[in-house]
Structure formats: structure tokens, C-alpha cells
Design a protein around this motif. Structure first.
Motif, mmCIF file in Angstrom:
data_model
loop_
_atom_site.group_PDB
_atom_site.id
_atom_site.type_symbol
_atom_site.label_atom_id
_atom_site.label_comp_id
_atom_site.label_asym_id
_atom_site.label_seq_id
_atom_site.Cartn_x
_atom_site.Cartn_y
_atom_site.Cartn_z
ATOM 1 N N ASP A 111 0.827 -1.211 0.000
ATOM 2 C CA ASP A 111 0.000 0.000 0.000
ATOM 3 C C ASP A 111 0.858 1.256 0.000
ATOM 4 O OD1 ASP A 111 -2.274 -1.646 0.219
ATOM 5 O OD2 ASP A 111 -2.084 -1.696 2.422
ATOM 6 N N SER A 112 0.235 2.353 -0.410
ATOM 7 C CA SER A 112 0.813 3.704 -0.293
ATOM 8 C C SER A 112 2.180 3.807 -0.974
ATOM 9 C CB SER A 112 0.935 4.107 1.184
ATOM 10 O OG SER A 112 -0.308 4.012 1.843
ATOM 11 N N LEU A 113 2.250 3.329 -2.211
ATOM 12 C CA LEU A 113 3.510 3.404 -2.955
ATOM 13 C C LEU A 113 3.588 4.713 -3.732
ATOM 14 C CD1 LEU A 113 3.845 -0.220 -4.399
ATOM 15 C CD2 LEU A 113 4.736 0.701 -2.253
ATOM 16 N N PRO A 114 4.799 5.234 -3.947
ATOM 17 C CA PRO A 114 4.956 6.436 -4.778
ATOM 18 C C PRO A 114 4.494 6.165 -6.203
ATOM 19 C CG PRO A 114 6.972 5.943 -3.555
ATOM 20 C CD PRO A 114 6.083 4.757 -3.398
ATOM 21 N N HIS A 147 16.687 -7.633 -8.873
ATOM 22 C CA HIS A 147 17.437 -6.411 -8.549
ATOM 23 C C HIS A 147 17.433 -5.425 -9.717
ATOM 24 C CE1 HIS A 147 18.857 -8.055 -4.758
ATOM 25 N NE2 HIS A 147 19.361 -9.097 -5.375
ATOM 26 N N THR A 148 16.324 -5.319 -10.394
ATOM 27 C CA THR A 148 16.204 -4.367 -11.501
ATOM 28 C C THR A 148 15.074 -3.373 -11.255
ATOM 29 O OG1 THR A 148 14.773 -5.916 -12.724
ATOM 30 C CG2 THR A 148 17.138 -5.995 -13.199
ATOM 31 N N SER A 149 14.667 -3.224 -9.992
ATOM 32 C CA SER A 149 13.529 -2.350 -9.676
ATOM 33 C C SER A 149 13.897 -0.881 -9.639
ATOM 34 C CB SER A 149 12.938 -2.738 -8.317
ATOM 35 O OG SER A 149 13.865 -2.449 -7.272
ATOM 36 N N GLY A 150 15.166 -0.578 -9.371
ATOM 37 C CA GLY A 150 15.584 0.813 -9.177
ATOM 38 C C GLY A 150 15.376 1.313 -7.763
ATOM 39 N N ILE A 151 14.839 0.477 -6.873
ATOM 40 C CA ILE A 151 14.608 0.898 -5.486
ATOM 41 C C ILE A 151 15.944 1.010 -4.755
ATOM 42 C CG2 ILE A 151 13.575 0.219 -3.279
ATOM 43 C CD1 ILE A 151 11.344 -1.135 -4.904
ATOM 44 N N SER A 152 16.111 2.081 -4.039
ATOM 45 C CA SER A 152 17.372 2.385 -3.357
ATOM 46 C C SER A 152 17.730 1.308 -2.336
ATOM 47 C CB SER A 152 17.243 3.742 -2.664
ATOM 48 O OG SER A 152 18.396 4.064 -1.942
ATOM 49 N N ASP A 153 18.990 0.880 -2.347
ATOM 50 C CA ASP A 153 19.476 -0.146 -1.422
ATOM 51 C C ASP A 153 19.768 0.477 -0.065
ATOM 52 O OD1 ASP A 153 20.625 -2.343 -0.206
ATOM 53 O OD2 ASP A 153 22.551 -2.128 -1.234
ATOM 54 N N TYR A 154 19.121 -0.020 0.974
ATOM 55 C CA TYR A 154 19.268 0.614 2.282
ATOM 56 C C TYR A 154 20.683 0.535 2.825
ATOM 57 C CZ TYR A 154 18.898 -3.957 4.736
ATOM 58 O OH TYR A 154 19.094 -5.227 5.199
ATOM 59 N N GLU A 155 21.451 -0.495 2.475
ATOM 60 C CA GLU A 155 22.840 -0.533 2.950
ATOM 61 C C GLU A 155 23.631 0.654 2.420
ATOM 62 O OE1 GLU A 155 24.960 -4.164 2.384
ATOM 63 O OE2 GLU A 155 23.670 -5.317 3.710
ATOM 64 N N GLY A 156 23.306 1.066 1.201
ATOM 65 C CA GLY A 156 23.989 2.211 0.617
ATOM 66 C C GLY A 156 23.711 3.513 1.333
ATOM 67 N N TRP A 157 22.606 3.589 2.080
ATOM 68 C CA TRP A 157 22.297 4.811 2.820
ATOM 69 C C TRP A 157 23.331 5.069 3.912
ATOM 70 C CZ3 TRP A 157 16.555 3.224 4.143
ATOM 71 C CH2 TRP A 157 15.846 3.031 2.939
ATOM 72 N N PHE A 158 24.022 4.010 4.332
ATOM 73 C CA PHE A 158 24.933 4.124 5.477
ATOM 74 C C PHE A 158 26.371 3.745 5.126
ATOM 75 C CE2 PHE A 158 20.700 2.743 6.851
ATOM 76 C CZ PHE A 158 20.317 3.875 7.547
ATOM 77 N N GLY A 159 26.646 3.569 3.832
ATOM 78 C CA GLY A 159 28.004 3.223 3.427
ATOM 79 C C GLY A 159 28.354 1.775 3.676
ATOM 80 N N ARG A 198 9.385 1.873 4.695
ATOM 81 C CA ARG A 198 8.904 3.260 4.769
ATOM 82 C C ARG A 198 9.920 4.222 4.178
ATOM 83 N NH1 ARG A 198 9.546 5.280 10.487
ATOM 84 N NH2 ARG A 198 11.650 5.586 9.631
ATOM 85 N N ASP A 199 11.177 4.099 4.580
ATOM 86 C CA ASP A 199 12.191 5.064 4.152
ATOM 87 C C ASP A 199 12.546 4.899 2.677
ATOM 88 O OD1 ASP A 199 12.151 5.987 6.715
ATOM 89 O OD2 ASP A 199 14.034 5.032 7.338
ATOM 90 N N ALA A 200 12.442 3.669 2.145
ATOM 91 C CA ALA A 200 12.698 3.463 0.717
ATOM 92 C C ALA A 200 11.659 4.194 -0.128
ATOM 93 C CB ALA A 200 12.691 1.976 0.387
ATOM 94 N N ARG A 201 10.412 4.224 0.357
ATOM 95 C CA ARG A 201 9.351 4.920 -0.374
ATOM 96 C C ARG A 201 9.644 6.408 -0.496
ATOM 97 N NH1 ARG A 201 6.376 0.837 2.444
ATOM 98 N NH2 ARG A 201 4.554 0.028 1.293
ATOM 99 N N ARG A 202 10.398 6.960 0.435
ATOM 100 C CA ARG A 202 10.667 8.398 0.460
ATOM 101 C C ARG A 202 11.827 8.798 -0.446
ATOM 102 N NH1 ARG A 202 10.350 9.067 7.091
ATOM 103 N NH2 ARG A 202 8.079 8.764 7.272
ATOM 104 N N ARG A 203 12.499 7.837 -1.026
ATOM 105 C CA ARG A 203 13.658 8.127 -1.868
ATOM 106 C C ARG A 203 13.305 7.901 -3.336
ATOM 107 N NH1 ARG A 203 18.836 7.923 0.825
ATOM 108 N NH2 ARG A 203 18.516 7.786 3.083
ATOM 109 N N ALA A 208 14.753 -4.209 -1.933
ATOM 110 C CA ALA A 208 13.798 -4.914 -2.779
ATOM 111 C C ALA A 208 13.388 -6.239 -2.145
ATOM 112 C CB ALA A 208 14.395 -5.148 -4.168
ATOM 113 N N TYR A 209 14.341 -6.947 -1.554
ATOM 114 C CA TYR A 209 14.019 -8.232 -0.934
ATOM 115 C C TYR A 209 13.286 -8.057 0.407
ATOM 116 C CZ TYR A 209 15.802 -11.535 -4.306
ATOM 117 O OH TYR A 209 15.946 -12.309 -5.432
#
Length: 466
Positions: A106-109, A123-135, A157-162, A178-179
Motif C-alpha cells: 500500500d501507499s507506494l509512490p 534487482h532491476t527495480s531501481g529501489i534504493s538499497d538501504y545498505e547504501g544509505w549508510f556506506g 517506509r524510508d525506501a518509499r521516500r527516496r 527490494a528483498y
């Protein structure tokens, strides 16, 4: 190795006895003696187990040794189980891989409208990888974020905001996020918690009774403690041989389902049962199973990297979390399996060398080096351009306080000084020797087996002009 270890296969090939099991034992014992192997390893071929053993400690403080029954966090190796759960639900008619994820989340951009379940799996969705948010997962910022409750929900939640990194389907970019989302899709489609679905539909049928979604709040028998090298232990102590004082407890990470990207805890023996089940159609029909191992962009199938090399086609995946590193490799043509689970965050060259031993190739046995701090003045005196007789140029260079070699189109490696004045090239497993004579400065580079890779004569120093 532990007392519970080592079921060793002994096979005959023609008139010669297969010595691979003995070579594996020698190699693994040497690696463990240096501290490069702290965990459990299983190696098999066509149903014959060559190695099923463990080294080092599950808990260093209490002196509890690893055994083949020790349970390890296996991080991204979890993705293949998530992928299997999705394929099972597709086989059940509960979802289609072509379905847009908006049917289950629900509530997707708006820009996520074109993302399908297939995109998440590949891994072709384009959704930002959360590990990359923190290096990456080895940072304190990552640990702080993941150690709060309900990490999976916060990641979603935070992936939806990026913004998306690219148009869905156009590129490959590894995305743990994505997983994470696939875990919620499985719950929606199956009508039950993610961990329950894995237990009932995969773990029980396969006999993986030491496997589950890890939960930090539960007392889990046989669970290994994770360790990391203390700051400064790499590279000198690592290559010279690690002592207990070179380790520290890994930073804490809370684990709770549904962490569908990295939440599994298991043993090497259970993963071998999983590997063997994938040669059958007991879980899903063959056609659907084959789709798991069909590579797409980035050589990724569904939960596996599909590579092609000396062993032919391989199905592989690594996993890493603070204090844990693991690898599983399947080689279908020979039905070989290599499973390495460790509670020290490095697996090094072990899997690659074990694969070579199983092919019957020679490998260099791990041995202690004599690495010392580099001497910048000595390095500077050796820096410059060297010419191979065939005409190629090799550059010895100083950079960021280190010393290295660059042979274009072949390798670029760091050189670590050794006490006898030679240099160790860890990426090659070999050495670089500089020697001065009447003819000038000569450079010889050898591989891990002592075979020469190049011999070159210096044509000009670091600051000289042609």
C-alpha cells in the motif's frame, strides 16, 4: 577441527586414489591456523561428502568451539529462500511474477507503478538499497539504524521516500530493500507470516530443522557469536597470523522477521540439504525451478548469481553481516557444493581455492607472512616505470601512504613490505621482488605458486621524464 567433525569422502578415480579430501584438510587446517577460517565448511560432490567440519570458536569468551551443528547468520544467502517462497506462491496461483507490486503493498509512490515482483527478484527495480544509505553494513550508522525495533517496516517506509535510482527493468543494481519488500508481498499473498511460510513450505519438507528466521530476543541453541578484526589488525596481523587479541565482538544488530533479505540462521549441513533438494522437483516443478537459475542483468537469477568459469555454470551467493561472512557455491555439471559459514567477517580466498582443489588444481597452502610497516623512503626509491621484454610497461607507485603495482589490463595491486625486503601482493597471493644490479633495477612478480608472472627492467624513476 571439532570432535563432531569430518565425514571425509574417499573416492577412486581410475587407478589413482582421489587425494582431494586430504588436500582440503591440509589447506583448511592451514587457513584456520592463521585465523583466516573461523566457522563451518562442507564440501561435497555427487552425494559424497569430502569435508564436513568446523574450526575456531563459536564463542571466544566462553571457549565454545564451532561444530558442524553451529548455527550462523547467513545474511544475503537468505535471498534464495525468499525467491523460492515467491516461486512457490506463483506455482500455487497466489501471485504472478509479472504482477505490479502495488497489488500487494500500500501507499507506494507514483513512480513505483511500473515495478513488478520480477523486478524485485532480479534487482532491476531501481529501489534504493538501504545498505547504501549508510556506506555498507560495517558502519556504526548502519548498526544504529538496524538495531532499532521493526527494521523491516522502517526500511520499507524510508525506501518509499527516496527517488528510484533508474527506470524499472533498465539496469541491475543490487538492492536489499527490494528483498525486504518481497517479505511483505509473501505475507500478503500467503496469508501468513513470512517465517511461518518458510518453515512449513521449505524448512520442514527439506529437513532443515536447524534453520529459521533469526530472532535476537530468543535463546537459540548453538548460535555463534559474531566477531570482527580489531582496528589495525588488517593487513599486518591478518597475514602474519591472528591471535585472540586481534578480534573484537562485532557491533550488535537486532534481528527480527520479516527480514527477507538477510534474516536466516542455519548450519552448513542444513544448507547442503537445501542444495540437494534443488536437484529435485520436490519443492516446485522443474520449469519454475529452472527460472530461478536463468540469469538476467548482472548475471542474477532469482536469489542467485549465475556465473560461468572454469567449473562451467555455477550458482553462487555470498552473505555478510557484522561479524559474519558466508558463501555457497553450487556447480551443477559436477554436482559439487561448497558451503562456508563463518563468524568472522572475512571469507578471503577460501572458497575459490577449495573450488580449485576440487577441480584437481594445485593451490598455494596458506602460510604466515612476515609483513611489516611499509617504509615510504624505500618505496619511493623503487617507484617508477618498468618495461617487460614484450614491451608492456608496469608502474610501481606510491598512493595514500601505500605502495602498489599497476600492469594495465592485467592487475592493480597493493604491495605489503616483508621483513626480508620483498613485497607481498595479497590480491595475487604472490610476491614482488626488486633487485639492483649493474644493469639497473629489476622487478620480478610471482603468483601464489611461485610461478613468474613478469620480469621487468626499470626505464625511469618516479620523478624522471622520458
Amino acid at each position: 577441527p571439532s570432535a563432531a567433525s569430518a565425514q571425509i569422502g574417499a573416492a577412486n578415480t581410475g587407478a589413482q586414489q582421489d587425494t582431494r579430501a586430504a588436500t582440503l584438510r591440509e589447506y583448511l587446517s592451514a587457513a584456520a591456523g592463521l585465523g583466516h577460517l573461523n566457522g563451518s565448511i562442507l564440501v561435497a560432490e555427487r552425494g559424497t561428502i569430502f569435508v564436513d567440519t568446523a574450526y575456531g570458536f563459536a564463542n571466544m569468551e566462553l571457549g565454545v568451539r564451532n561444530t558442524p551443528e553451529t548455527r550462523f547468520r547467513v545474511a544475503s544467502v537468505s535471498k534464495q529462500f525468499t525467491a523460492m517462497a515467491v516461486l512457490m506462491l506463483a506455482s500455487d496461483g497466489k501471485l504472478r511474477l509479472s504482477d505490479p507490486i502495488s497489488m500487494y503493498l500500500d501507499s507506494l509512490p507514483g513512480e513505483w507503478a511500473g515495478i513488478t515482483i520480477h523486478h524485485l527478484l532480479r534487482h532491476t527495480s531501481g529501489i534504493s538499497d538501504y545498505e547504501g544509505w549508510f556506506g555498507g553494513y560495517s558502519t556504526q550508522a548502519y548498526s544504529d539504524y538496524m538495531s532499532q525495533e521493526h527494521a523491516a517496516e522502517r526500511i520499507a517506509r524510508d525506501a518509499r521516500r527516496r527517488p528510484l535510482d533508474f527506470e524499472p527493468g533498465s539496469k541491475f543494481s543490487y538492492s536489499n530493500s527490494a528483498y525486504i519488500l518481497l517479505g511483505f508481498i509473501i505475507e500478503r499473498a500467503a496469508g501468513m507470516p513470512y517465517e511461518q511460510f518458510l518453515h512449513e513450505r521449505i524448512m520442514v519438507p527439506v529437513g532443515m530443522m536447524s534453520s529459521a528466521q533469526d530472532r535476537s530476543d530468543l535463546i537459540t541453541p548453538g548460535r555463534a557469536q559474531g566477531y570482527q578484526l580489531r582496528e589495525g589488525a588488517y593487513p599486518i596481523a591478518y597475514f602474519n597470523g591472528l591471535a585472540r587479541t586481534d578480534y573484537r565482538n562485532a557491533v550488535y544488530q537486532l534481528m527480527e522477521p520479516p527480514q527477507a533479505d538477510a534474516g536466516l540462521i542455519t548450519t552448513a549441513r542444513d544448507l547442503y540439504k537445501w542444495d540437494q533438494a534443488l536437484y529435485t522437483d520436490d519443492l516446485i516443478a522443474r520449469a519454475m525451478l529452472d527460472s530461478m537459475f536463468t540469469p538476467g542483468l548482472g548475471r542474477y537469477g532469482y536469489g542467485w548469481f549465475i556465473n560461468n568459469g572454469k567449473d562451467g555454470v555455477t550458482h553462487e551467493h555470498s552473505g555478510g553481516l557484522p561479524g559474519f561472512g558466508c558463501y555457497i557455491m553450487r556447480i551443477p555439471d559436477s554436482q559439487r557444493t561448497i558451503i562456508l559459514l563463518g563468524n568472522l567477517g572475512r571469507t578471503g580466498r577460501t572458497v575459490r581455492d577449495v573450488a580449485a582443489i576440487m577441480r584437481g588444481e594445485r593451490v598455494a597452502m596458506p602460510k604466515a607472512r612476515h609483513v611489516v610497516e611499509n617504509d615510504s623512503a624505500r618505496d619511493a626509491a623503487l617507484a617508477g616505470w618498468y618495461r617487460i621484454s614484450a614491451g608492456d610497461s608496469v608502474r610501481a607507485f606510491q598512493e595514500d601512504g601505500g605502495f602498489g603495482l599497476h600492469w594495465p589490463e592485467h592487475f592493480r595491486v597493493q604491495l605489503l613490505a616483508e621483513s626480508d625486503g620483498n613485497y607481498f601482493a595479497a590480491q595475487l597471493g604472490g610476491v614482488a621482488r626488486f633487485s639492483r644490479s649493474a644493469g639497473g633495477m629489476t622487478l620480478v612478480v610471482e603468483d601464489a605458486l611461485g610461478e613468474p608472472l613478469l620480469t621487468a627492467l626499470r626505464t625511469r624513476g618516479r620523478d624522471e621524464r622520458e
